[in-house]
Design a protein around this motif. Structure first.
Motif, PDB file in Angstrom:
ATOM      1  N   ALA A 276     -12.761   0.104   8.936  1.00 40.12           N
ATOM      2  CA  ALA A 276     -11.468   0.667   9.097  1.00 40.12           C
ATOM      3  C   ALA A 276     -10.833   1.475   8.234  1.00 40.12           C
ATOM      4  O   ALA A 276     -10.936   1.576   6.902  1.00 40.12           O
ATOM      5  CB  ALA A 276     -10.603  -1.077   8.885  1.00 40.12           C
ATOM      6  N   LEU A 277      -9.998   2.309   8.944  1.00 36.63           N
ATOM      7  CA  LEU A 277      -9.204   3.314   8.522  1.00 36.63           C
ATOM      8  C   LEU A 277      -8.126   3.440   8.592  1.00 36.63           C
ATOM      9  O   LEU A 277      -7.384   3.043   9.877  1.00 36.63           O
ATOM     10  CB  LEU A 277      -9.888   4.781   8.824  1.00 36.63           C
ATOM     11  N   ALA A 278      -7.032   3.863   7.620  1.00 37.78           N
ATOM     12  CA  ALA A 278      -5.636   3.994   8.108  1.00 37.78           C
ATOM     13  C   ALA A 278      -4.912   5.283   7.653  1.00 37.78           C
ATOM     14  O   ALA A 278      -5.871   5.654   6.309  1.00 37.78           O
ATOM     15  CB  ALA A 278      -4.939   2.866   7.462  1.00 37.78           C
ATOM     16  N   TRP A 279      -4.077   5.856   8.218  1.00 43.17           N
ATOM     17  CA  TRP A 279      -3.600   7.176   7.687  1.00 43.17           C
ATOM     18  C   TRP A 279      -2.037   7.067   7.440  1.00 43.17           C
ATOM     19  O   TRP A 279      -1.263   6.424   8.380  1.00 43.17           O
ATOM     20  CB  TRP A 279      -3.595   8.444   8.792  1.00 43.17           C
ATOM     21  N   PHE A 280      -1.507   7.284   6.279  1.00 45.02           N
ATOM     22  CA  PHE A 280      -0.198   7.202   5.927  1.00 45.02           C
ATOM     23  C   PHE A 280       0.534   8.763   5.684  1.00 45.02           C
ATOM     24  O   PHE A 280      -0.164   9.638   4.941  1.00 45.02           O
ATOM     25  CB  PHE A 280       0.120   6.570   4.649  1.00 45.02           C
ATOM     26  N   ALA A 281       1.602   8.845   6.175  1.00 40.02           N
ATOM     27  CA  ALA A 281       2.251  10.280   6.187  1.00 40.02           C
ATOM     28  C   ALA A 281       3.242  10.311   4.835  1.00 40.02           C
ATOM     29  O   ALA A 281       4.436   9.786   5.201  1.00 40.02           O
ATOM     30  CB  ALA A 281       3.041  10.621   7.545  1.00 40.02           C
ATOM     31  N   PRO A 282       3.046  11.211   4.092  1.00 40.82           N
ATOM     32  CA  PRO A 282       3.948  11.300   2.700  1.00 40.82           C
ATOM     33  C   PRO A 282       5.164  11.812   3.260  1.00 40.82           C
ATOM     34  O   PRO A 282       6.261  11.672   2.818  1.00 40.82           O
ATOM     35  CB  PRO A 282       3.246  12.430   1.732  1.00 40.82           C
TER      36      PRO A 282
ATOM     37  N   VAL B 156       0.807  -1.185  -0.104  1.00 34.08           N
ATOM     38  CA  VAL B 156      -0.201   0.042   0.051  1.00 34.08           C
ATOM     39  C   VAL B 156       0.913   1.248   0.153  1.00 34.08           C
ATOM     40  O   VAL B 156       0.599   2.234  -0.783  1.00 34.08           O
ATOM     41  CB  VAL B 156      -0.959   0.060   1.199  1.00 34.08           C
ATOM     42  N   ARG B 157       2.001   1.347   0.683  1.00 34.74           N
ATOM     43  CA  ARG B 157       2.872   2.540   1.023  1.00 34.74           C
ATOM     44  C   ARG B 157       3.434   2.677  -0.509  1.00 34.74           C
ATOM     45  O   ARG B 157       3.622   3.739  -0.846  1.00 34.74           O
ATOM     46  CB  ARG B 157       3.805   2.277   1.917  1.00 34.74           C
ATOM     47  N   GLU B 158       3.862   1.601  -1.138  1.00 35.22           N
ATOM     48  CA  GLU B 158       4.287   1.744  -2.537  1.00 35.22           C
ATOM     49  C   GLU B 158       3.450   2.310  -3.558  1.00 35.22           C
ATOM     50  O   GLU B 158       3.891   2.969  -4.304  1.00 35.22           O
ATOM     51  CB  GLU B 158       4.940   0.704  -2.908  1.00 35.22           C
ATOM     52  N   GLY B 159       2.318   1.931  -3.330  1.00 33.57           N
ATOM     53  CA  GLY B 159       1.188   2.567  -4.418  1.00 33.57           C
ATOM     54  C   GLY B 159       0.872   3.909  -4.242  1.00 33.57           C
ATOM     55  O   GLY B 159       0.677   4.628  -5.022  1.00 33.57           O
ATOM     56  N   LEU B 160       1.026   4.255  -2.845  1.00 34.51           N
ATOM     57  CA  LEU B 160       0.435   5.680  -2.461  1.00 34.51           C
ATOM     58  C   LEU B 160       1.745   6.349  -3.052  1.00 34.51           C
ATOM     59  O   LEU B 160       1.536   7.683  -3.450  1.00 34.51           O
ATOM     60  CB  LEU B 160       0.450   5.575  -0.978  1.00 34.51           C
ATOM     61  N   ARG B 161       2.839   5.783  -2.684  1.00 31.43           N
ATOM     62  CA  ARG B 161       4.081   6.822  -3.381  1.00 31.43           C
ATOM     63  C   ARG B 161       3.900   7.110  -4.940  1.00 31.43           C
ATOM     64  O   ARG B 161       4.408   8.090  -5.270  1.00 31.43           O
ATOM     65  CB  ARG B 161       5.232   6.039  -3.197  1.00 31.43           C
ATOM     66  N   LYS B 162       3.307   6.023  -5.607  1.00 29.86           N
ATOM     67  CA  LYS B 162       3.055   6.360  -7.165  1.00 29.86           C
ATOM     68  C   LYS B 162       1.875   6.950  -7.660  1.00 29.86           C
ATOM     69  O   LYS B 162       1.787   7.208  -8.664  1.00 29.86           O
ATOM     70  CB  LYS B 162       3.156   4.924  -7.754  1.00 29.86           C
ATOM     71  N   GLY B 163       1.017   7.470  -6.293  1.00 31.79           N
ATOM     72  CA  GLY B 163      -0.166   8.164  -6.566  1.00 31.79           C
ATOM     73  C   GLY B 163      -1.223   7.114  -6.838  1.00 31.79           C
ATOM     74  O   GLY B 163      -2.286   7.801  -7.315  1.00 31.79           O
TER      75      GLY B 163
ATOM     76  N   PHE C  81      -9.091  -1.635  -0.880  1.00 31.50           N
ATOM     77  CA  PHE C  81      -8.906  -0.218  -0.373  1.00 31.50           C
ATOM     78  C   PHE C  81      -9.143   0.686  -1.167  1.00 31.50           C
ATOM     79  O   PHE C  81      -8.948   0.657  -2.466  1.00 31.50           O
ATOM     80  CB  PHE C  81      -7.610   0.157   0.447  1.00 31.50           C
ATOM     81  N   GLU C  82      -9.373   1.933  -0.729  1.00 37.10           N
ATOM     82  CA  GLU C  82      -9.661   3.238  -1.611  1.00 37.10           C
ATOM     83  C   GLU C  82      -9.135   4.522  -0.627  1.00 37.10           C
ATOM     84  O   GLU C  82      -9.199   4.643   0.501  1.00 37.10           O
ATOM     85  CB  GLU C  82     -10.942   3.535  -2.035  1.00 37.10           C
ATOM     86  N   VAL C  83      -8.677   5.488  -1.512  1.00 38.91           N
ATOM     87  CA  VAL C  83      -7.891   6.648  -0.706  1.00 38.91           C
ATOM     88  C   VAL C  83      -9.039   7.565  -0.966  1.00 38.91           C
ATOM     89  O   VAL C  83      -9.886   7.898  -1.717  1.00 38.91           O
ATOM     90  CB  VAL C  83      -6.838   7.422  -1.585  1.00 38.91           C
ATOM     91  N   THR C  84      -9.496   8.095   0.464  1.00 42.12           N
ATOM     92  CA  THR C  84     -10.574   9.042   0.496  1.00 42.12           C
ATOM     93  C   THR C  84     -10.424  10.495   0.761  1.00 42.12           C
ATOM     94  O   THR C  84     -11.143  11.352   0.726  1.00 42.12           O
ATOM     95  CB  THR C  84     -11.447   8.559   1.887  1.00 42.12           C
ATOM     96  N   GLY C  85      -8.720  10.712   0.677  1.00 43.37           N
ATOM     97  CA  GLY C  85      -8.489  12.351   0.867  1.00 43.37           C
ATOM     98  C   GLY C  85      -7.361  12.359   1.860  1.00 43.37           C
ATOM     99  O   GLY C  85      -6.767  11.284   2.082  1.00 43.37           O
ATOM    100  N   THR C  86      -7.001  13.641   2.226  1.00 44.89           N
ATOM    101  CA  THR C  86      -5.984  14.014   3.033  1.00 44.89           C
ATOM    102  C   THR C  86      -6.613  14.711   4.247  1.00 44.89           C
ATOM    103  O   THR C  86      -7.260  15.234   4.190  1.00 44.89           O
ATOM    104  CB  THR C  86      -4.906  14.704   2.399  1.00 44.89           C
ATOM    105  N   GLU C  87      -5.790  14.422   5.464  1.00 44.74           N
ATOM    106  CA  GLU C  87      -6.237  15.219   6.535  1.00 44.74           C
ATOM    107  C   GLU C  87      -5.016  15.569   7.347  1.00 44.74           C
ATOM    108  O   GLU C  87      -3.966  14.931   7.181  1.00 44.74           O
ATOM    109  CB  GLU C  87      -7.122  14.369   7.377  1.00 44.74           C
TER     110      GLU C  87
END
Length: 244
Positions: A189-195, A131-138, A158-164
């Motif tokens: 279930a929700l998860a937050w990843f920090a760029p 998931v982290r690698e996917g987020l890094r690629k947008g 999973f799906e990205v719902t935005g940034t907070e």
């Protein structure tokens, strides 16, 4: 907040780190968890997750370990192990992904599990690295087939719902919010990843029928030096995200 972290310390390698978390329920601390990623061989990594929860008469202590290879931005699991003790039955099982023979075996069965092989398999924690690698690629949607100890395939979507902007023990952090998609609305279930922290998992929240089950918040984070870092670049190989 400490220094911002590089997306990777060496091109083509995963950042090695150790992160600690508070485990909360209704705002009160009921446990702790530690997540660690380290390189153990050529293109091979080990991810471990230790947690210890005490809540009233309930206790849960577990350790999960995943050994996987990382090549061309793809995580391929090979061995997964989970040991759990506490209230209720203890658990201890292993799952092996034989990529050469394309079979999955489990410590609970003397025969290969009856599940159709796919090169997209992830285990119960390796998918978080993907998931982290996917987020890094947008990427904004993710789907991973997992195999449980009984040999049943389970699809995690999973799906990205935005940034907070979220407040954590390590400070205020802008994070990407990811939602797990279930077949019904009973579980959440929700998860937050920090760029700015190399897309690290900094917060998790789980609930059932809208009622919180637990929340996990990062309280410290340290990047550890890769074993293959050249001598000329060994300075400043640790960055702490602990609050000042």
């Amino acid at each position: 907040m400490g220094a911002l972290l590089p997306t990777s310390l060496i091109a083509g390698e995963l950042t090695q780190y150790q992160a600690s978390y508070d485990i909360l329920r209704k705002g009160k601390n009921h446990g702790e968890a530690v997540r660690e990623l380290k390189k153990v061989g050529e293109q091979t990594y080990q991810l471990t997750y230790h947690s210890n929860i005490e809540w009233m008469i309930f206790s849960d202590k577990r350790e999960e370990t995943s050994v996987f290879t990382y090549l061309d931005d793809k995580v391929t699991p090979h061995h997964y192990n989970m040991v759990r003790t506490g209230t209720g039955p203890d658990k201890d099982y292993k799952i092996d992904f034989d990529t050469q023979n394309k079979v999955v075996t489990s410590s609970t069965s003397k025969y290969p599990l009856k599940c159709e092989w796919t090169d997209e398999f992830q285990d119960a924690i390796s998918y978080q690295v993907q998931v982290r690698e996917g987020l890094r690629k947008g990427e904004t949607t993710f789907s991973f087939p997992l195999v449980d100890k009984k040999g049943n395939r389970r699809d995690y979507n999973f799906e990205v719902t935005g940034t907070e902007m979220i407040s954590l023990p390590i400070g205020n952090i802008e994070a990407i919010k990811v939602k797990r998609l279930y077949d019904n609305d009973k579980r959440q279930a929700l998860a937050w990843f920090a760029p700015e922290m190399d897309y690290m998992l900094v917060r998790m929240w789980k609930g059932e029928k809208g009622v919180e089950q637990f929340e996990v918040q990062m309280n410290s984070f340290t990047v550890t030096q890769p074993v293959s870092t050249p001598a000329s670049s060994t300075e400043n190989t640790e960055a702490s995200a602990e609050a000042p």
